[in-house]
Write an enzyme that holds these catalytic residues in place. Structure first.
Site, short mmCIF file in Angstrom:
data_model
loop_
_atom_site.label_atom_id
_atom_site.label_comp_id
_atom_site.label_asym_id
_atom_site.label_seq_id
_atom_site.Cartn_x
_atom_site.Cartn_y
_atom_site.Cartn_z
N ASP A 60 0.81 -1.23 0.00
CA ASP A 60 0.00 0.00 0.00
C ASP A 60 0.84 1.28 0.00
O ASP A 60 0.28 2.38 0.09
CB ASP A 60 -0.90 0.03 1.24
CG ASP A 60 -2.15 -0.82 1.08
OD1 ASP A 60 -2.81 -0.69 0.03
OD2 ASP A 60 -2.45 -1.62 1.99
N GLU A 65 0.35 9.45 0.97
CA GLU A 65 -0.26 10.49 1.79
C GLU A 65 -0.48 10.06 3.23
O GLU A 65 -0.43 10.88 4.16
CB GLU A 65 -1.61 10.88 1.19
CG GLU A 65 -2.44 11.80 2.09
CD GLU A 65 -3.82 12.07 1.54
OE1 GLU A 65 -4.11 13.24 1.31
OE2 GLU A 65 -4.60 11.12 1.32
N ASP A 66 -0.73 8.76 3.44
CA ASP A 66 -1.11 8.32 4.78
C ASP A 66 0.04 8.34 5.77
O ASP A 66 -0.18 8.26 6.98
CB ASP A 66 -1.71 6.90 4.70
CG ASP A 66 -3.04 6.93 3.98
OD1 ASP A 66 -3.83 7.84 4.25
OD2 ASP A 66 -3.27 6.05 3.12
N ARG A 85 0.86 -1.11 7.46
CA ARG A 85 1.33 0.10 6.77
C ARG A 85 2.34 0.89 7.60
O ARG A 85 2.94 1.84 7.10
CB ARG A 85 0.13 0.96 6.39
CG ARG A 85 -0.85 0.22 5.46
CD ARG A 85 -1.72 1.15 4.67
NE ARG A 85 -0.92 2.11 3.95
CZ ARG A 85 -1.42 3.17 3.33
NH1 ARG A 85 -2.72 3.38 3.34
NH2 ARG A 85 -0.64 4.03 2.70
N ARG A 130 -8.93 3.98 10.96
CA ARG A 130 -7.48 4.17 10.84
C ARG A 130 -6.91 5.26 11.76
O ARG A 130 -5.70 5.32 11.96
CB ARG A 130 -7.13 4.51 9.39
CG ARG A 130 -7.53 3.46 8.37
CD ARG A 130 -6.72 2.19 8.52
NE ARG A 130 -7.07 1.21 7.51
CZ ARG A 130 -6.53 1.18 6.29
NH1 ARG A 130 -5.63 2.07 5.95
NH2 ARG A 130 -6.88 0.24 5.44
N HIS A 160 -11.43 6.90 4.66
CA HIS A 160 -10.81 8.11 5.25
C HIS A 160 -11.75 9.31 5.13
O HIS A 160 -12.63 9.34 4.27
CB HIS A 160 -9.51 8.45 4.50
CG HIS A 160 -8.38 7.50 4.75
ND1 HIS A 160 -7.67 6.92 3.71
CD2 HIS A 160 -7.81 7.06 5.90
CE1 HIS A 160 -6.70 6.15 4.23
NE2 HIS A 160 -6.77 6.22 5.55
N CYS A 247 -4.45 10.46 -2.05
CA CYS A 247 -3.56 9.54 -1.32
C CYS A 247 -2.31 9.18 -2.11
O CYS A 247 -1.38 8.59 -1.56
CB CYS A 247 -4.30 8.31 -0.85
SG CYS A 247 -4.90 7.27 -2.15
N1 GLY Z 1 -5.44 0.01 0.24
C1 GLY Z 1 -5.30 1.24 0.91
C2 GLY Z 1 -5.44 1.11 2.37
O1 GLY Z 1 -6.26 0.38 2.79
O2 GLY Z 1 -4.74 1.69 3.15
#
Ligand code: GLY
Length: 256
Positions: A60, A65-66, A85, A130, A160, A247
C-alpha cells in the site's frame, strides 16, 4: 516551490489492505502506468515530483499520503491504523527531514494522512478505523503551538475523511453526505456528489485546477457547471486497491 512526494507502485499492490471494497484482479503494470500519468499531471501543474522507489514488502506504500502530514513548518510522521502500513513511515520520514523538522505519532495513537483535511490553519481530522482520538490529540499537541486548530470529524461508511470530503477552494467542499457529518464544516458551502458516484468526493486541486477520477462523469459535470476548472485522470486500476487522488502524493511547500 511546491513539491509532491510520491512512491512508485509495487508489483505486490493487489495484496494491500481493503476495508470497504471486495478484492478483485488487479494489473500492477497498468496501475504503475496510471500512477506515472498522475505524476506527469503534477509536473504539468508546476509541481516538483520526488519519487520514492517501490517497496515490494509494502503493497500500500504508493498511497504515500497516509504516512505524513506536512505543513509549512513541520512534518508529522503518522502511525497508520493499519499495522501492515506502519513500516512505510521510515522512508517517508527520511525523505521529508531534508525539508522540515519532524514530529511523530506514537502508540497508542493512530493517524493516517487520508484522514487529515487542511483548510488554512484548520486541520479537520476524521475519526475512522485508521485514526483514533489519541492520534488526533497528539497531532493537536504537535501543531497547536504553530497556530493550527485541530477539529475532529466523525466519518462512517468509508475509509478516510478525504474519501468523503475534499476542499475545492474558498468556502466550498465536495462531499458525500452519507459518509461525513457536514455539521462539522459550519460556514462552508457543500456540493454533494451524485448518489450514483459515492466515491467522487476525493478530488485534488492544484493551481486552481480540480483533478477528478475519470470514472465520475456526473460529478465532473456538476463541478464544471459550478464554475470549476476540472480535469480527469484514469486511475481505475489503482481504485481497485481503494485509491483516491489525494492519497497518491504528499503535496507541500518548501523553500529549497
Ligand atoms: N489500500 C489502501 C489502504 O487500505 O490503506
Amino acid at each position: 516551490m511546491v513539491y509532491a512526494l510520491t512512491r512508485r507502485v509495487s508489483h505486490t499492490l493487489a495484496q494491500g489492505e481493503l476495508t470497504f471494497l471486495a478484492r478483485q484482479p488487479l494489473d500492477p503494470a497498468l496501475a504503475h502506468a496510471q500512477q506515472q500519468t498522475y505524476c506527469d499531471w503534477l509536473r504539468h501543474q508546476g509541481v516538483s515530483v520526488l519519487e520514492l522507489p517501490a517497496a515490494a514488502a509494502l503493497p500500500d506504500a504508493v498511497f504515500v499520503e497516509d504516512a505524513a502530514i506536512v505543513l509549512d513548518e513541520i512534518a508529522v510522521i503518522t502511525r497508520p491504523g493499519a499495522a501492515s502500513r506502519r513500516p512505510e513511515c521510515a522512508s517517508v520520514a527520511a525523505a521529508l527531514e531534508a525539508f522540515h523538522p519532524l514530529a511523530f505519532i506514537r502508540a497508542p495513537g493512530t493517524l493516517e494522512g487520508g484522514d487529515v483535511l487542511r483548510i488554512g490553519h484548520t486541520l479537520y481530522v476524521g475519526l475512522t478505523t485508521r485514526t483514533n482520538a489519541a492520534g488526533i490529540g497528539q497531532l493537536r499537541s504537535a501543531v497547536a503551538p504553530l497556530g493550527y486548530q485541530v477539529q475532529p470529524v466523525t466519518v462512517s461508511g468509508c475509509l478516510h475523511l478525504k474519501t468523503a470530503c475534499t476542499w475545492l477552494g474558498a468556502q466550498t467542499l465536495l462531499s458525500n453526505p452519507h459518509w461525513v457529518d457536514a455539521r462539522a464544516f459550519t460556514g462552508f458551502d457543500i456540493l454533494e456528489v451524485p448518489a450514483s458516484e459515492p466515491f467522487a468526493a476525493n478530488t485534488l486541486t492544484v493551481s486552481d485546477t480540480c483533478l477528478l477520477p475519470a470514472s465520475f462523469p456526473r460529478t465532473r459535470a456538476l463541478l464544471a457547471e459550478s464554475g470549476y476548472q476540472v480535469q480527469t485522470l484514469d486511475i481505475s486500476e489503482l481504485q481497485k486497491a481503494e485509491a483516491g487522488l489525494t492519497c497518491l502524493s504528499i503535496l507541500f511547500t518548501a523553500n529549497q
